[in-house]
Write a protein that holds these residues in place. Sequence first.
Motif, mmCIF file in Angstrom:
data_model
loop_
_atom_site.group_PDB
_atom_site.id
_atom_site.type_symbol
_atom_site.label_atom_id
_atom_site.label_comp_id
_atom_site.label_asym_id
_atom_site.label_seq_id
_atom_site.Cartn_x
_atom_site.Cartn_y
_atom_site.Cartn_z
ATOM 1 N N UNK A 123 1.037 -1.318 -0.029
ATOM 2 C CA UNK A 123 0.005 -0.168 -0.078
ATOM 3 C C UNK A 123 0.945 1.209 -0.012
ATOM 4 N N UNK A 124 0.557 1.798 -0.942
ATOM 5 C CA UNK A 124 1.092 3.511 -0.956
ATOM 6 C C UNK A 124 0.255 4.777 -1.181
ATOM 7 N N UNK A 125 0.475 5.547 -0.782
ATOM 8 C CA UNK A 125 -0.314 6.894 -0.983
ATOM 9 C C UNK A 125 0.651 7.952 -1.957
ATOM 10 N N UNK A 126 -0.305 8.265 -2.940
ATOM 11 C CA UNK A 126 0.168 9.090 -3.889
ATOM 12 C C UNK A 126 -0.595 10.464 -3.987
ATOM 13 N N UNK A 127 0.160 11.561 -3.955
ATOM 14 C CA UNK A 127 -0.484 13.034 -4.086
ATOM 15 C C UNK A 127 -1.405 12.992 -5.569
ATOM 16 N N UNK A 128 -2.552 13.505 -5.487
ATOM 17 C CA UNK A 128 -3.268 13.937 -6.697
ATOM 18 C C UNK A 128 -2.563 14.935 -7.420
ATOM 19 N N UNK A 129 -2.136 15.011 -8.782
ATOM 20 C CA UNK A 129 -1.549 16.079 -9.251
ATOM 21 C C UNK A 129 -2.817 17.131 -9.631
ATOM 22 N N UNK A 130 -2.335 18.402 -9.344
ATOM 23 C CA UNK A 130 -3.682 19.338 -9.401
ATOM 24 C C UNK A 130 -2.730 20.874 -9.289
ATOM 25 N N UNK A 131 -2.647 21.403 -10.612
ATOM 26 C CA UNK A 131 -1.850 22.692 -10.809
ATOM 27 C C UNK A 131 -2.683 23.757 -10.026
ATOM 28 N N UNK A 132 -3.954 23.513 -9.878
ATOM 29 C CA UNK A 132 -4.768 24.448 -9.102
ATOM 30 C C UNK A 132 -4.210 24.891 -7.707
ATOM 31 N N UNK A 133 -3.704 23.923 -7.167
ATOM 32 C CA UNK A 133 -3.230 23.820 -5.726
ATOM 33 C C UNK A 133 -2.251 25.031 -5.431
ATOM 34 N N UNK A 134 -1.490 24.702 -6.368
ATOM 35 C CA UNK A 134 -0.197 25.638 -6.309
ATOM 36 C C UNK A 134 -0.381 26.946 -6.665
ATOM 37 N N UNK A 135 -1.296 27.198 -7.628
ATOM 38 C CA UNK A 135 -1.835 28.491 -7.918
ATOM 39 C C UNK A 135 -2.307 29.347 -6.761
ATOM 40 N N UNK A 136 -3.185 28.576 -6.084
ATOM 41 C CA UNK A 136 -3.874 29.095 -4.955
ATOM 42 C C UNK A 136 -2.909 29.223 -3.790
ATOM 43 N N UNK A 137 -1.994 28.413 -3.650
ATOM 44 C CA UNK A 137 -0.686 28.512 -2.566
ATOM 45 C C UNK A 137 -0.034 29.938 -2.750
ATOM 46 N N UNK A 138 0.280 29.962 -4.292
ATOM 47 C CA UNK A 138 1.085 31.299 -4.453
ATOM 48 C C UNK A 138 0.174 32.471 -4.095
ATOM 49 N N UNK A 139 -1.029 32.531 -4.633
ATOM 50 C CA UNK A 139 -1.868 33.608 -4.384
ATOM 51 C C UNK A 139 -1.994 33.873 -2.861
ATOM 52 N N UNK A 140 -2.377 32.902 -2.055
ATOM 53 C CA UNK A 140 -2.454 33.052 -0.590
ATOM 54 C C UNK A 140 -1.104 33.143 0.053
ATOM 55 N N UNK A 141 -0.096 32.953 -0.497
ATOM 56 C CA UNK A 141 1.289 32.725 0.175
ATOM 57 C C UNK A 141 1.358 31.952 1.434
ATOM 58 N N UNK A 142 0.911 30.793 1.022
ATOM 59 C CA UNK A 142 0.670 29.692 1.806
ATOM 60 C C UNK A 142 1.792 29.136 2.383
#
Length: 422
Positions: free
Chosen positions: A94-113
């Motif tokens: 069993x292994x867990x993989x992150x779901x690729x989603x470019x929107x996540x990083x766009x939002x993170x940059x906007x919010x300066x997360x």
Amino acid sequence: MARMACSQLLPSMAIPLKSSFLNGSSHQWLRLSESTHPVVLIKRRFSVAKISMSLRAGIVGLPNVGKSTLFNAVVENGKAQAANFPFCTIEPNVGIVAVPDTRLHVLSDISKSKRAVPASIEFVDIAGLVKGASQGEGLGNKFLSHIREVDSILQVVRCFEDNDIVHVNGKVEPKADIDVINLELIFSDLDQIEKRMEKLKKGRAKDSQAKVKEEAEKSALEKIQQALLDGKPARSVSLSEFEKDAITQLCLLTMKPVIFVANVAESEVAEPENNPHVKEVIKKAAELNSGVVTISAQVESELSELPLEERIEYLKSLGVNESGLGNLIRETYGLLGLRTYFTSGEKETKAWTILTGMTAPQAAGVIHSDFEKGFIRAETVAYDDFVSAGSFAAAREKGLLRLEGKDYVVQEGDIMLFRFNV
């Protein structure tokens, strides 16, 4: 984390919150950017109100079709021993993989997360099945029980020729390979249905409500049994919602959604449609109401060993723009009817997985049950509007932010802040 039966819930864990108050009221704003990292995984196989943040997809197929190679490639900490020998994977890896989603990083940059937390998908590498698995051949019964615990089945089908890798049946023939797996799943379901129907004949309902449920279960099982005898999966049978609920606890194998993963050679990644084996898989998938994704386990394996910047160049050299993993996950999301919404702030931007059709309170409940119980309303901004505005404050000033109530159906890509009363 310990696993339970498919119809049970895992115990939830408390999440401490930092709250802010508005105008001295007892109403709280949930800003995930100010909370500790939620680690709740409320597990019930796609309950109307609660689902796991981590989907579970079982990778199955005949021996030597590329299952463990694919698993090793897409799961960063995959430990399956890929070898040219049947049953080299006996316990499910069993292994867990992150779901690729470019929107996540766009939002993170906007919010300066400070961090971006993606949704995830859990891959389970289930050992190779063979003809006769439902009767215990090749340790089949044990493997079939592992399949019952997953949300969807990814059936890897060999669509490449390689004399150095032995095919368990002597030749590459996708339709025959698919039929072997499907028949074993059908035989297993038939056996389970037969036992359940015998039990229903002996039992007597204690009250009228229980009797109605029993009748619904019998009706559903009779329909499914006939379909299975005709070689069709349980998911192809038209059932009422009441009938579906009545048989949920059986976790029938052929009721699970299936995606056929056509495993091609590196040289065919750019134009898989020219591969006659892939055409065969597409035709068979259409007959079985299933999805199809073309992938090269070998390419994925090589990608996993390259630095990030070199991966893009390697993919371009093959004539493709992205890894097959993204397509595989998107197809899985579509097949299971899933959506993603986001929470975003200075501390973190996070992607949350929900079922299509979930309301705002139900979406809040995926984070924590208290948020659903005490839900008041949700500040909501569509993804494109949030990006164009540049912040929640700017979206509010431009009239792009909406206050949504209990009946609001969450849309793909919504950015949300929940207001609740505890």
